[in-house]
Scaffold this motif. Sequence first.
Motif, PDB file in Angstrom:
ATOM      1  N   HIS A 126       0.821  -1.208   0.000  1.00 17.16           N
ATOM      2  CA  HIS A 126       0.000   0.000   0.000  1.00 17.16           C
ATOM      3  C   HIS A 126       0.860   1.266   0.000  1.00 17.16           C
ATOM      4  CE1 HIS A 126      -3.332  -2.701   0.942  1.00 17.16           C
ATOM      5  NE2 HIS A 126      -2.579  -3.210   1.915  1.00 17.16           N
ATOM      6  N   VAL A 127       2.164   1.104  -0.187  1.00 18.18           N
ATOM      7  CA  VAL A 127       3.059   2.266  -0.166  1.00 18.18           C
ATOM      8  C   VAL A 127       2.873   3.072  -1.450  1.00 18.18           C
ATOM      9  CG1 VAL A 127       5.475   2.993  -0.261  1.00 18.18           C
ATOM     10  CG2 VAL A 127       4.761   1.223   1.340  1.00 18.18           C
ATOM     11  N   ASP A 128       2.637   4.371  -1.296  1.00 21.08           N
ATOM     12  CA  ASP A 128       2.395   5.236  -2.449  1.00 21.08           C
ATOM     13  C   ASP A 128       3.704   5.891  -2.895  1.00 21.08           C
ATOM     14  OD1 ASP A 128       1.139   6.622  -4.420  1.00 21.08           O
ATOM     15  OD2 ASP A 128       0.495   8.267  -3.119  1.00 21.08           O
ATOM     16  N   MET A 129       4.656   5.068  -3.358  1.00 20.59           N
ATOM     17  CA  MET A 129       5.912   5.587  -3.899  1.00 20.59           C
ATOM     18  C   MET A 129       6.515   4.540  -4.811  1.00 20.59           C
ATOM     19  SD  MET A 129       8.578   5.312  -0.658  1.00 20.59           S
ATOM     20  CE  MET A 129       7.476   6.047   0.540  1.00 20.59           C
ATOM     21  N   ASP A 130       7.459   4.972  -5.638  1.00 27.58           N
ATOM     22  CA  ASP A 130       8.130   4.030  -6.515  1.00 27.58           C
ATOM     23  C   ASP A 130       9.468   3.629  -5.936  1.00 27.58           C
ATOM     24  OD1 ASP A 130       8.516   6.886  -8.592  1.00 27.58           O
ATOM     25  OD2 ASP A 130      10.030   6.084  -7.227  1.00 27.58           O
ATOM     26  N   ASP A 131      10.167   2.745  -6.646  1.00 26.14           N
ATOM     27  CA  ASP A 131      11.427   2.231  -6.125  1.00 26.14           C
ATOM     28  C   ASP A 131      12.481   3.328  -6.011  1.00 26.14           C
ATOM     29  OD1 ASP A 131      11.585   2.500  -8.847  1.00 26.14           O
ATOM     30  OD2 ASP A 131      12.642   0.613  -9.218  1.00 26.14           O
ATOM     31  N   VAL A 132      12.520   4.252  -6.967  1.00 25.72           N
ATOM     32  CA  VAL A 132      13.487   5.344  -6.902  1.00 25.72           C
ATOM     33  C   VAL A 132      13.224   6.217  -5.686  1.00 25.72           C
ATOM     34  CG1 VAL A 132      14.273   7.454  -8.024  1.00 25.72           C
ATOM     35  CG2 VAL A 132      13.941   5.374  -9.361  1.00 25.72           C
ATOM     36  N   GLN A 133      11.970   6.564  -5.453  1.00 23.85           N
ATOM     37  CA  GLN A 133      11.630   7.391  -4.290  1.00 23.85           C
ATOM     38  C   GLN A 133      11.974   6.677  -2.998  1.00 23.85           C
ATOM     39  OE1 GLN A 133       7.505   7.883  -5.320  1.00 23.85           O
ATOM     40  NE2 GLN A 133       7.827   9.969  -6.081  1.00 23.85           N
ATOM     41  N   ALA A 134      11.760   5.381  -2.945  1.00 21.74           N
ATOM     42  CA  ALA A 134      12.062   4.624  -1.728  1.00 21.74           C
ATOM     43  C   ALA A 134      13.554   4.642  -1.428  1.00 21.74           C
ATOM     44  CB  ALA A 134      11.570   3.183  -1.873  1.00 21.74           C
ATOM     45  N   VAL A 135      14.364   4.459  -2.479  1.00 14.94           N
ATOM     46  CA  VAL A 135      15.816   4.460  -2.277  1.00 14.94           C
ATOM     47  C   VAL A 135      16.294   5.840  -1.842  1.00 14.94           C
ATOM     48  CG1 VAL A 135      18.044   4.134  -3.396  1.00 14.94           C
ATOM     49  CG2 VAL A 135      16.178   2.545  -3.852  1.00 14.94           C
ATOM     50  N   HIS A 165      11.204  -5.505  17.161  1.00 16.36           N
ATOM     51  CA  HIS A 165      10.355  -5.296  15.980  1.00 16.36           C
ATOM     52  C   HIS A 165      10.961  -4.238  15.066  1.00 16.36           C
ATOM     53  CE1 HIS A 165       6.923  -2.714  14.346  1.00 16.36           C
ATOM     54  NE2 HIS A 165       6.979  -3.760  13.534  1.00 16.36           N
ATOM     55  N   ALA A 166      11.352  -3.108  15.643  1.00 15.12           N
ATOM     56  CA  ALA A 166      11.903  -2.014  14.840  1.00 15.12           C
ATOM     57  C   ALA A 166      13.177  -2.443  14.125  1.00 15.12           C
ATOM     58  CB  ALA A 166      12.162  -0.793  15.715  1.00 15.12           C
ATOM     59  N   ASN A 167      14.052  -3.162  14.825  1.00 16.66           N
ATOM     60  CA  ASN A 167      15.333  -3.548  14.240  1.00 16.66           C
ATOM     61  C   ASN A 167      15.175  -4.565  13.117  1.00 16.66           C
ATOM     62  OD1 ASN A 167      16.605  -1.846  15.949  1.00 16.66           O
ATOM     63  ND2 ASN A 167      17.358  -3.404  17.350  1.00 16.66           N
ATOM     64  N   VAL A 168      14.223  -5.512  13.272  1.00 15.94           N
ATOM     65  CA  VAL A 168      14.000  -6.492  12.214  1.00 15.94           C
ATOM     66  C   VAL A 168      13.457  -5.807  10.959  1.00 15.94           C
ATOM     67  CG1 VAL A 168      12.609  -8.485  11.532  1.00 15.94           C
ATOM     68  CG2 VAL A 168      13.691  -8.441  13.778  1.00 15.94           C
ATOM     69  N   VAL A 169      12.523  -4.863  11.146  1.00 17.42           N
ATOM     70  CA  VAL A 169      11.974  -4.151   9.988  1.00 17.42           C
ATOM     71  C   VAL A 169      13.053  -3.272   9.352  1.00 17.42           C
ATOM     72  CG1 VAL A 169      10.204  -2.530   9.197  1.00 17.42           C
ATOM     73  CG2 VAL A 169       9.639  -4.224  10.944  1.00 17.42           C
ATOM     74  N   ASP A 170      13.898  -2.623  10.192  1.00 13.88           N
ATOM     75  CA  ASP A 170      15.006  -1.838   9.649  1.00 13.88           C
ATOM     76  C   ASP A 170      15.884  -2.702   8.743  1.00 13.88           C
ATOM     77  OD1 ASP A 170      15.711   0.236  12.597  1.00 13.88           O
ATOM     78  OD2 ASP A 170      14.194   0.396  11.024  1.00 13.88           O
ATOM     79  N   THR A 171      16.216  -3.895   9.228  1.00 12.74           N
ATOM     80  CA  THR A 171      17.075  -4.792   8.452  1.00 12.74           C
ATOM     81  C   THR A 171      16.412  -5.190   7.140  1.00 12.74           C
ATOM     82  OG1 THR A 171      17.982  -5.674  10.496  1.00 12.74           O
ATOM     83  CG2 THR A 171      18.328  -6.977   8.518  1.00 12.74           C
ATOM     84  N   ALA A 172      15.140  -5.552   7.227  1.00 15.12           N
ATOM     85  CA  ALA A 172      14.424  -5.946   6.018  1.00 15.12           C
ATOM     86  C   ALA A 172      14.396  -4.804   5.000  1.00 15.12           C
ATOM     87  CB  ALA A 172      13.003  -6.379   6.374  1.00 15.12           C
ATOM     88  N   CYS A 173      14.157  -3.579   5.483  1.00 16.92           N
ATOM     89  CA  CYS A 173      14.075  -2.430   4.576  1.00 16.92           C
ATOM     90  C   CYS A 173      15.426  -2.137   3.932  1.00 16.92           C
ATOM     91  CB  CYS A 173      13.558  -1.205   5.325  1.00 16.92           C
ATOM     92  SG  CYS A 173      11.790  -1.284   5.677  1.00 16.92           S
ATOM     93  N   LEU A 174      16.486  -2.316   4.680  1.00 14.87           N
ATOM     94  CA  LEU A 174      17.807  -2.111   4.097  1.00 14.87           C
ATOM     95  C   LEU A 174      18.012  -3.026   2.885  1.00 14.87           C
ATOM     96  CD1 LEU A 174      20.736  -1.044   4.150  1.00 14.87           C
ATOM     97  CD2 LEU A 174      21.261  -2.883   5.742  1.00 14.87           C
ATOM     98  N   HIS A 175      17.643  -4.307   3.024  1.00 13.03           N
ATOM     99  CA  HIS A 175      17.845  -5.254   1.937  1.00 13.03           C
ATOM    100  C   HIS A 175      16.791  -5.098   0.852  1.00 13.03           C
ATOM    101  CE1 HIS A 175      21.290  -7.546   3.369  1.00 13.03           C
ATOM    102  NE2 HIS A 175      20.827  -7.320   4.589  1.00 13.03           N
ATOM    103  N   ILE A 176      15.634  -4.600   1.217  1.00 11.27           N
ATOM    104  CA  ILE A 176      14.630  -4.296   0.196  1.00 11.27           C
ATOM    105  C   ILE A 176      15.161  -3.223  -0.755  1.00 11.27           C
ATOM    106  CG2 ILE A 176      12.389  -3.157  -0.147  1.00 11.27           C
ATOM    107  CD1 ILE A 176      11.431  -4.699   2.376  1.00 11.27           C
ATOM    108  N   LEU A 177      15.724  -2.164  -0.200  1.00 11.39           N
ATOM    109  CA  LEU A 177      16.272  -1.105  -1.042  1.00 11.39           C
ATOM    110  C   LEU A 177      17.451  -1.611  -1.870  1.00 11.39           C
ATOM    111  CD1 LEU A 177      16.085   2.123   1.170  1.00 11.39           C
ATOM    112  CD2 LEU A 177      14.367   1.056  -0.284  1.00 11.39           C
ATOM    113  N   HIS A 178      18.263  -2.450  -1.254  1.00  9.54           N
ATOM    114  CA  HIS A 178      19.359  -3.044  -2.013  1.00  9.54           C
ATOM    115  C   HIS A 178      18.813  -3.868  -3.180  1.00  9.54           C
ATOM    116  CE1 HIS A 178      23.278  -5.633  -2.000  1.00  9.54           C
ATOM    117  NE2 HIS A 178      23.214  -4.776  -3.004  1.00  9.54           N
ATOM    118  N   PHE A 179      17.750  -4.605  -2.919  1.00  6.26           N
ATOM    119  CA  PHE A 179      17.114  -5.406  -3.957  1.00  6.26           C
ATOM    120  C   PHE A 179      16.613  -4.516  -5.097  1.00  6.26           C
ATOM    121  CE2 PHE A 179      14.802  -8.806  -5.845  1.00  6.26           C
ATOM    122  CZ  PHE A 179      13.567  -8.306  -6.225  1.00  6.26           C
ATOM    123  N   PHE A 180      15.989  -3.373  -4.737  1.00  7.79           N
ATOM    124  CA  PHE A 180      15.502  -2.460  -5.770  1.00  7.79           C
ATOM    125  C   PHE A 180      16.636  -2.003  -6.694  1.00  7.79           C
ATOM    126  CE2 PHE A 180      11.766  -0.751  -3.008  1.00  7.79           C
ATOM    127  CZ  PHE A 180      11.084  -1.945  -3.214  1.00  7.79           C
TER     128      PHE A 180
END
Length: 910
Positions: A126-135, A165-180
């Motif tokens: 449901h995030v209203d942004m694209d991959d470039v904006q997220a990075v 909870h915060a640290n696990v999501v932080d980690t996931a988001c770091l690799h999500i952006l790397h994936f993008f």
Amino acid sequence: MIVSLSFDARYLVEQPWWAQEFYAEVDMEPVSIGARLASSVVVPLVKKLFVTDGPGAGFVDRPVRISKMVSFHGEKRTLSDNELRKIAEELVERAAQSTGMSERLPGFEYRAVVNAVTHSLSSLGHVDMDDVQAVQLGYLELSRHLRSGNQAATLGLSSDAVLLHANVVDTACLHILHFFTTRSTFVPRTLVEQSRRIKELSSKIDILILRTPSPADGGFEERYARYISRKHGKLTIFGLDLPGSSGSWPLDAAYLSLEATGTTGDDIPLVLPAEQVLAGRDRVLLRGVAGSGKTTLVQWLAVSAARNDLDERLLHLHGLVPFVLPMRSLTRAGARLPTPDEFLSAVGCPIAHAQPTGWYDRVLTAGRGLMLVDGIDEMPEGEREEARNWLRDLIGSYPKNRWLVTSRPSAVREHWLGSEKFTELDLAPMNRDDVAAFIRRWHKAAGSADAYGKELLYAVRAKQELARLATNPLMCALICALHRDRRGYLPDGRKELYDAALSMLLSRRDRERGIYKTGDMRIGETHQVQLIQKLAYWLIRNGRSEMDAKDVLDLLSQALTAMPRVAEQGTVKQIYRHVLVRSGLLIEPVEGTMQFIHRTFQDYLGARAAVESLDFDFLGGNAHLDQWEDVIRMAVAHARPAERTRLLTGLIERGDTSQDTRHRLHLLAAACLDDATELDPAVRAEVQQRAEKLIPPRSVAQARALAEVGPVVLELLQGPEDLTPDEAYFTVLTAVRIGTDAAIPVLTRFRTMEDLRVRTELALTWSRFDTDRYAEEIIAHLHEDDLYFVVSSSRELRALRLFGGRSLLKIASPLSPEEIKEFCEADLLSGLCVAADLRCSWEWLAAFPHLTHLTLEIPHPNIDVSSLRNVRSLRALRLPPTARVVGADQLSPNLEITRTDSRNQIGHPI
């Protein structure tokens, strides 16, 4: 990879590095919250969250909406809700197991964390942004955005669960952006820099795991870090325990960054911030005179490592465990030097008993120890060889750690630890700017009116005698306190300053505070001095810096038999407590021991006791020992004219008959002249005659020793005629270290020499003298060939411009690019060395069309050079030996990039 402990990876991605801690103080004992998750674990799970690129995906030239990329949303979903929850559960389980949280979290909290992570990940649909904006947003902001969608999921949970909870999501988001950034649909030309940073972060964090404590040790290390921060996080600053001010000063406010100096392998002077001595160097022996700030530096490094504040300039300390080992405490009462398992108990650490079995061995074997050995000079000279063997054994057993050993200059000879590959550096005297900064801070901390600080600044700059005394933090604090206490009046000499300080501490302070009440014990200033100087002399005679309380009471009991008026006011123990609390000169570092607040006061009062006891033969018999040097000088100051003659004649005669100690004794006699207010001219001439034979100096050690003698040496320095190049260089080094404007006439004689070492030293020390006078008499006359002119202020830049500017410059303090562009001759500058953190990128250097050589000596673990791509004139770039180079692939292939070796300053390709 991690998320962990006490660092914020945003430091590596979004802004200058390492910001906030990921743990919180709670009612229960705080624990380390974090997940140590390897990249190999996280990456496959993250990939499952997104659809696989189909045919033709590589031709997409626009950013892609994140909601169109997730695999668990829309009509063509490939990941079910249960599978999404399993991914969240695996991430949480790995994190909880690796930190030991799985055993401490209640079952309902564990399940709540899994539910919260599942919801946060599902919010990607449901995030209203694209991959470039997220990075561009950055992984931490993306994580906060996802977590903010369901804050109720963690309501009522413990701080540990919330942060997990915060640290696990932080980690996931770091690799999500790397994936993008690695997808073929990503637009590389718009996000090359961000992609590089995130990729770099993944590999760097995996490396940092090596400095992360094991789960079994994490809890204790956090307790120990808090202990170090409390124990060493404040300083007692002389004069700040006066009325209306606190008795201690927070270290963050008190610490003043001084300079450490040395020479390279080519004898070129080396200057760096003192807190950077271990950046790129694993082992350093740091010398400094009494009061120069050695112990304060040790505290600063220990607290910085313990707090993990991770300023980019201190990143080399990240993950290190500080062991503060003051030699005066380790050898208390003749104790043997401790083994590593005894380090904490030897310094009185109250949680020493709680260290896990084998903890010290795991820390030191992994190379995570920050070994801070303070005050080799505090040991009797006969025991220092034992200390050196102790250090060698420790280093041989645990070679991968970082070591800082401190000492007074004369306590250990040159290359004392050379076989262990120690770099030897000296703490430089405070320059004019340091003194000004200290005075302003002191008056601010003391709550004094601005008028007092401004008046003292003027006095220090106008009076040569005062400026010569104000060369280290202790003497600056003493001068500040006396100036305020006496409402602007200051005595002239060192002895007079100490006499006034004792009077202020022992009588005037309590009297003016109105602290006495009816029935209180009252011990006059004279009697207090008599008692305290006996303690000082006992310490000196026994070669100690600390004294057991039992010995203190025995000594005071003997002294009180001759002081009936004092003895009748209480028991020996009561009188000792009174003197301890009220004098301001004595402290109890641990229960049952006593020491002076600073060694200088011990030497001053011990010398007074020696003179009153007529122990001149005993003084002379110990004059060859470095621990007695200041005592001898102060004894000469206390002595009457005939007694001075006896002391100095004894030093001369003993030096004449002793080949081994001749140099030291004759130099000490020369140093005493500065404290001899009245002396037989014939004796003075004899002393000067012996000193002349030691001139010119022929080594760094001889230059240092001559500088300690003081301004009287300036009258004896020769040259440059009839001097070898080495002798000329060490003569300049001597005059520079004396450091007052009285040295300028001597330095003027060397200003036209061709020797690069001499010219470099003269250019390097501009900031220690009056800017305009030194510029006119020295800087303007230095030959420019291969010489980098050092500037530490915009005023110096302006002065250089008045003389036509220079083609080679070294920036030694954080000036702004605007100032540099304004005051540098744009068409003249061809070489620039930046040795200060300007906190900027480098595109502004394009304003200098003839700049061909750039050297960056900034204390950063990562140096981004990509902004130099527009500096078309640049042909050579030199970088520090240990810095990670970022963006070099964006520079011209014709640009030669080399490393500067930390020992010999020789560049080599990277």
